[in-house]
Design a protein around this motif. Sequence first.
Motif, PDB file in Angstrom:
ATOM      1  N   GLU A 514       0.838  -1.188   0.000  1.00  0.00           N
ATOM      2  CA  GLU A 514       0.000   0.000   0.000  1.00  0.00           C
ATOM      3  C   GLU A 514       0.880   1.249   0.000  1.00  0.00           C
ATOM      4  OE1 GLU A 514      -3.465   0.511   0.013  1.00  0.00           O
ATOM      5  OE2 GLU A 514      -3.297  -1.558  -0.721  1.00  0.00           O
ATOM      6  N   PRO A 515       0.444   2.330  -0.650  1.00  0.00           N
ATOM      7  CA  PRO A 515       1.231   3.569  -0.630  1.00  0.00           C
ATOM      8  C   PRO A 515       1.392   4.094   0.792  1.00  0.00           C
ATOM      9  CG  PRO A 515      -0.498   3.670  -2.292  1.00  0.00           C
ATOM     10  CD  PRO A 515      -0.775   2.457  -1.465  1.00  0.00           C
ATOM     11  N   LEU A 516       2.593   4.564   1.100  1.00  0.00           N
ATOM     12  CA  LEU A 516       2.826   5.188   2.399  1.00  0.00           C
ATOM     13  C   LEU A 516       2.264   6.601   2.416  1.00  0.00           C
ATOM     14  CD1 LEU A 516       6.509   4.071   3.126  1.00  0.00           C
ATOM     15  CD2 LEU A 516       4.402   3.114   4.079  1.00  0.00           C
ATOM     16  N   PHE A 517       1.885   7.050   3.602  1.00  0.00           N
ATOM     17  CA  PHE A 517       1.417   8.423   3.829  1.00  0.00           C
ATOM     18  C   PHE A 517       0.249   8.740   2.870  1.00  0.00           C
ATOM     19  CE2 PHE A 517       5.935   8.099   4.913  1.00  0.00           C
ATOM     20  CZ  PHE A 517       5.883   8.398   6.267  1.00  0.00           C
ATOM     21  N   GLU A 518       0.369   9.849   2.133  1.00  0.00           N
ATOM     22  CA  GLU A 518      -0.703  10.227   1.215  1.00  0.00           C
ATOM     23  C   GLU A 518      -0.233  10.193  -0.239  1.00  0.00           C
ATOM     24  OE1 GLU A 518      -2.851  13.730   2.342  1.00  0.00           O
ATOM     25  OE2 GLU A 518      -2.856  13.191   4.460  1.00  0.00           O
ATOM     26  N   ARG A 519       0.702   9.324  -0.524  1.00  0.00           N
ATOM     27  CA  ARG A 519       1.139   9.152  -1.908  1.00  0.00           C
ATOM     28  C   ARG A 519       0.009   8.521  -2.727  1.00  0.00           C
ATOM     29  NH1 ARG A 519       6.605   5.830  -0.282  1.00  0.00           N
ATOM     30  NH2 ARG A 519       7.554   7.425   1.069  1.00  0.00           N
ATOM     31  N   ARG A 520      -0.098   8.950  -3.984  1.00  0.00           N
ATOM     32  CA  ARG A 520      -1.091   8.364  -4.872  1.00  0.00           C
ATOM     33  C   ARG A 520      -0.446   8.024  -6.218  1.00  0.00           C
ATOM     34  NH1 ARG A 520      -6.956  11.489  -4.258  1.00  0.00           N
ATOM     35  NH2 ARG A 520      -7.141  11.277  -1.985  1.00  0.00           N
ATOM     36  N   ASN A 521      -1.051   7.056  -6.919  1.00  0.00           N
ATOM     37  CA  ASN A 521      -0.521   6.731  -8.239  1.00  0.00           C
ATOM     38  C   ASN A 521      -0.901   7.813  -9.244  1.00  0.00           C
ATOM     39  OD1 ASN A 521      -3.037   5.929  -9.787  1.00  0.00           O
ATOM     40  ND2 ASN A 521      -3.173   4.456  -8.099  1.00  0.00           N
ATOM     41  N   ASP A 522      -0.189   7.850 -10.336  1.00  0.00           N
ATOM     42  CA  ASP A 522      -0.342   8.938 -11.312  1.00  0.00           C
ATOM     43  C   ASP A 522      -1.754   9.039 -11.881  1.00  0.00           C
ATOM     44  OD1 ASP A 522       2.359   9.245 -10.928  1.00  0.00           O
ATOM     45  OD2 ASP A 522       2.935   8.121 -12.712  1.00  0.00           O
ATOM     46  N   TYR A 523      -2.390   7.912 -12.045  1.00  0.00           N
ATOM     47  CA  TYR A 523      -3.748   7.895 -12.592  1.00  0.00           C
ATOM     48  C   TYR A 523      -4.697   8.748 -11.753  1.00  0.00           C
ATOM     49  CZ  TYR A 523      -8.361   5.911 -13.767  1.00  0.00           C
ATOM     50  OH  TYR A 523      -9.674   5.733 -14.132  1.00  0.00           O
ATOM     51  N   GLU A 524      -4.474   8.777 -10.437  1.00  0.00           N
ATOM     52  CA  GLU A 524      -5.378   9.484  -9.539  1.00  0.00           C
ATOM     53  C   GLU A 524      -5.434  10.979  -9.841  1.00  0.00           C
ATOM     54  OE1 GLU A 524      -7.417   8.166  -7.270  1.00  0.00           O
ATOM     55  OE2 GLU A 524      -6.752   6.157  -7.825  1.00  0.00           O
ATOM     56  N   LEU A 525      -4.331  11.543 -10.288  1.00  0.00           N
ATOM     57  CA  LEU A 525      -4.322  12.963 -10.628  1.00  0.00           C
ATOM     58  C   LEU A 525      -5.278  13.241 -11.784  1.00  0.00           C
ATOM     59  CD1 LEU A 525      -3.295  15.895 -10.647  1.00  0.00           C
ATOM     60  CD2 LEU A 525      -1.352  15.096 -12.029  1.00  0.00           C
ATOM     61  N   TRP A 526      -5.125  12.484 -12.862  1.00  0.00           N
ATOM     62  CA  TRP A 526      -5.905  12.763 -14.071  1.00  0.00           C
ATOM     63  C   TRP A 526      -7.362  12.346 -13.894  1.00  0.00           C
ATOM     64  CZ3 TRP A 526      -3.240  16.110 -16.448  1.00  0.00           C
ATOM     65  CH2 TRP A 526      -1.843  16.047 -16.393  1.00  0.00           C
ATOM     66  N   LYS A 527      -7.583  11.258 -13.191  1.00  0.00           N
ATOM     67  CA  LYS A 527      -8.965  10.876 -12.896  1.00  0.00           C
ATOM     68  C   LYS A 527      -9.630  11.959 -12.043  1.00  0.00           C
ATOM     69  CE  LYS A 527     -10.229   8.945  -9.316  1.00  0.00           C
ATOM     70  NZ  LYS A 527     -10.421   8.110  -8.102  1.00  0.00           N
ATOM     71  N   GLY A 528      -8.907  12.439 -11.039  1.00  0.00           N
ATOM     72  CA  GLY A 528      -9.477  13.454 -10.152  1.00  0.00           C
ATOM     73  C   GLY A 528      -9.796  14.739 -10.890  1.00  0.00           C
ATOM     74  N   LEU A 529      -8.913  15.162 -11.777  1.00  0.00           N
ATOM     75  CA  LEU A 529      -9.191  16.369 -12.553  1.00  0.00           C
ATOM     76  C   LEU A 529     -10.293  16.119 -13.567  1.00  0.00           C
ATOM     77  CD1 LEU A 529      -5.550  17.690 -13.177  1.00  0.00           C
ATOM     78  CD2 LEU A 529      -7.217  18.502 -11.490  1.00  0.00           C
ATOM     79  N   GLY A 530     -10.233  14.954 -14.232  1.00  0.00           N
ATOM     80  CA  GLY A 530     -11.255  14.639 -15.223  1.00  0.00           C
ATOM     81  C   GLY A 530     -12.650  14.622 -14.637  1.00  0.00           C
ATOM     82  N   LYS A 531     -12.790  14.027 -13.444  1.00  0.00           N
ATOM     83  CA  LYS A 531     -14.094  13.956 -12.792  1.00  0.00           C
ATOM     84  C   LYS A 531     -14.636  15.348 -12.492  1.00  0.00           C
ATOM     85  CE  LYS A 531     -14.646   9.402 -11.881  1.00  0.00           C
ATOM     86  NZ  LYS A 531     -15.877   8.604 -12.149  1.00  0.00           N
ATOM     87  N   ARG A 532     -13.761  16.309 -12.285  1.00  0.00           N
ATOM     88  CA  ARG A 532     -14.171  17.671 -11.942  1.00  0.00           C
ATOM     89  C   ARG A 532     -14.333  18.567 -13.168  1.00  0.00           C
ATOM     90  NH1 ARG A 532     -11.383  15.432  -7.863  1.00  0.00           N
ATOM     91  NH2 ARG A 532     -11.769  16.110  -5.696  1.00  0.00           N
ATOM     92  N   LEU A 533     -13.959  18.052 -14.335  1.00  0.00           N
ATOM     93  CA  LEU A 533     -13.946  18.898 -15.532  1.00  0.00           C
ATOM     94  C   LEU A 533     -14.779  18.307 -16.664  1.00  0.00           C
ATOM     95  CD1 LEU A 533     -10.177  19.911 -15.376  1.00  0.00           C
ATOM     96  CD2 LEU A 533     -12.129  21.482 -15.190  1.00  0.00           C
ATOM     97  N   GLY A 534     -15.869  17.676 -16.306  1.00  0.00           N
ATOM     98  CA  GLY A 534     -16.810  17.217 -17.318  1.00  0.00           C
ATOM     99  C   GLY A 534     -16.519  15.877 -17.941  1.00  0.00           C
TER     100      GLY A 534
END
Length: 909
Positions: A514-534
């Motif tokens: 499991e990722p330590l602390f609050e690290r996230r995989n790269d996909y999470e960035l684009w999914k998170g932005l995509g979900k907020r941008l239509g």
Amino acid sequence: MMPACGTRSNYPKERGLIMTESNSCTKRTFCTICPQHCGVLVTVKDGRPVAVKGDPTSPIGSGSLCVKGPRVLDLHEHPGRLNYPLKRIGARGEMKWEQISWEQALDEIAAKLSSLRDQFGPEMLATLGGTHKGPGDWSSWRFCNLFGTPNFVNQGRNCGVGHILAESSVYGYDTMYAAVHPGKTMLALIWGSNPAESGTTVMERLIQGKKQGMKIVVVDPRKTRVAEIADIWVPVRPRTDGALALGIAHVMLREGLYDREFVAAYCQGFDEAREVIEQYPPERVAAICGIPVEMIEEVARLYGTVRPARLVPGVALVQAGQGASRTATLVRAILVAISGNLDVLGGDPLAMKYDEGQFAWLDNIHWDALVHHPLRTRDTLGSAEFPIIGVEAYKRFRETQARLHPKGHNAAAYMLFANQNAIYRAVLAEEPYPVKAVIVQNGEPLLSMGGARAAHDAFTSPNLDLLVTMDLFMTPTAQLSDYVLPAAHYLERPDISMHWGLTHLFVCGEQAVEPLFERRNDYELWKGLGKRLGQEDRWPADLEGMLNLFLAPSGRSFAQWTKEERNYQAPRLMHKKHEQQGFATPSGKVELLPTMFERAGIEALPVYEGPPYSTPEVDDPALYPYHMIAGNRTRYFMGSNLHQIEALRKHCPDPPVWIHPETAARHGINDGEWVIIERPEGRIRQKALLTDKIRPDTVQPEGYWWYPEREPGEPGLSGLWEANANAITPTDIGLCSFAGDQPLRGGRCRIAPAGHPALGRADILAGLQALADDLERLVGHLDSGFLERLGSDSRFALWSSLVEISRTGAQSREWLRNVSGVMVADGNVATFRPEETLAVQLLDKLIDDKRALCQEMLQLVAGLSQESLAQCCRHPDLGEGTVESLLWSHMRHEANQSEKIRQLLTGMR
């Protein structure tokens, strides 16, 4: 929480989580520290990775790991890792941060992007990626396509774009990821690549093949580790690879060492190409490339007779800059075709696509969404200067390749990549339209993308409203960012090795921990932005869900693939496909004069455009006499990555610059001493590594260097400006290659001891020699045939400049003799007779006289004391000044005359 370990212990037959102890298990994945993606087995105990070794069943690496592989354990818990999202609260580079949540970061970034898109259009966003450390590349492309911006780049931008565009234009395919085949490949011609440092799996194949009788030829200005095992090392002068390729082709055609049957049946434009190739005999090429005629002929005969042969292309050819790169990549493609090695077992097979019954690559990247996006109104940045890249160029490729690539080329990104220099210009000058936001993910443009000065100006410009970096560490670019996001590494995420669509092979890798602390995989960035941008319906809830979409045609989920005995698909590569289907070009044949070049307004004939015929990238060639190779790798690091890892850094604590002992002696540089390497863009400092494994006219500073242990933030940015070779690479967009790749190799520089950086006698000697070499390369090969093609006005101008060089040289020689106190009779100064016809014999005599003149001037300058150089006197042509200043004036005058000749001869090609 850690996934539960499996209960089976009969590994490797059962492929899932392998129980080794009651509280430990083994996970199977692949290493993404470099793009090789060697298979690894990770031992996990109590939720922590405790051991990493090679996976013997992997199709990549077959159980071997390089020195970097095991160091992922150091990386995992490194104290310098980014662990929480940060928001800038001070000035850029001030290193004042507020720790925030991921949700706040994504909300604010998305809101800013939405506002900027409304004001400036979707093209205002540019993304800069790295070296395929994870799903960030394809995720970012998918996001950009759905968002509507064509301005995306990753590190492959300066590694393979030129090759793929040239090959796709000539064959309709590429051969980039083809491998040397031990036992089948009988000759490996390694050109501008050093797999001993950058591709250990390739190196292992070469060693294995050599044991089975394979011949190896290496073309490189350096005697690299792979060159040390080669049968022939060709120490070509940097950026002249295209001339060498033409010389090899000339010998093959002259001696009938080409595949006549293949050329007759499958090639178009052979006669036109041959007419150009015949203009580059080995004698001319030898003068340009600085290698013996006999070596050129030997390599040509070997390549023309030993089959099958694999011509392994390196990044040096695409990083050679304007003119030089076009010639090198185009003629390389021509050589592969006419030699009979194209699409054959053991040679250069055409790339196969993913099996669409197993893997849905193109369907999930959504290139069509970008092409037809309702909000996109402008083309890719750089497409105006490089019309073979960008959306409109991609549409042309789609049209011409539709018969065999109905969904487009698998490596479509390489046809679309923006040009970094154009991105920086769009920020600073807002031309041709503004870039207002930049997202950098697991990449470090200040260190590894060239033109760092322009990048820094863009990233600190008030014109840039948003700079986001997601990475493992606080890189120099992160230090300037508005938001910094902590990335997971490959042990902390599931993944599929897809290699940017360059190969039909894919490998599934489990998440080990499991990722330590609050690290996230790269996909999470684009999914998170995509979900907020239509794009709500376009992004599965997590990375594994997205990977399931890629694997949907196979009928198996990602989890099922990872538990199979084979967690990969590696279908047998098919050969001689062209016999059934032809080539994906407009004509259906190999186009030696590619139609796609002509449609893009690019010279399609294989004429040579490298040095000395290409535009000089410095104003004062005498001041910068050496060629600089700035893009090398070392096995201990991956570009700018891993400099924080103590176990690796101890092998290379300081950046070495390769210098030939003769060159070092001229400048009083000793082994291990600090050296200044300088260009018009600035200067850096590295430690001298004296070696005869490099050309005397070439230096190689270590690439991508920084000091993560030093203070972050402005002005030093962790030592970015002190030793980073890309801090002094050109920023002029006009010096980039035909494909928009940056000119990272072969740019001119000067060197000096760090303690004595001022100009002196050594620099004068080097400058005189460099100017003489430049002139030799310009005119030393001219024959009667070439002179006959010159019109009377051009012949007059050529003769005029040559005589002027001779006249002023003779004047300077006499002046130097007087300064030196040498009593001689008046020298014979050449005179210009307009009525005289320029003949080869006169030209040869003029060149011979110039050689002798140069040698005498070198001897005279070498004998001058420092006091003599500082002496004030008068030169008959150049006026008054110190001896040193007048010598520099003489060299500038000679360089100006040589430039007139260069422009004349360039216009006559």
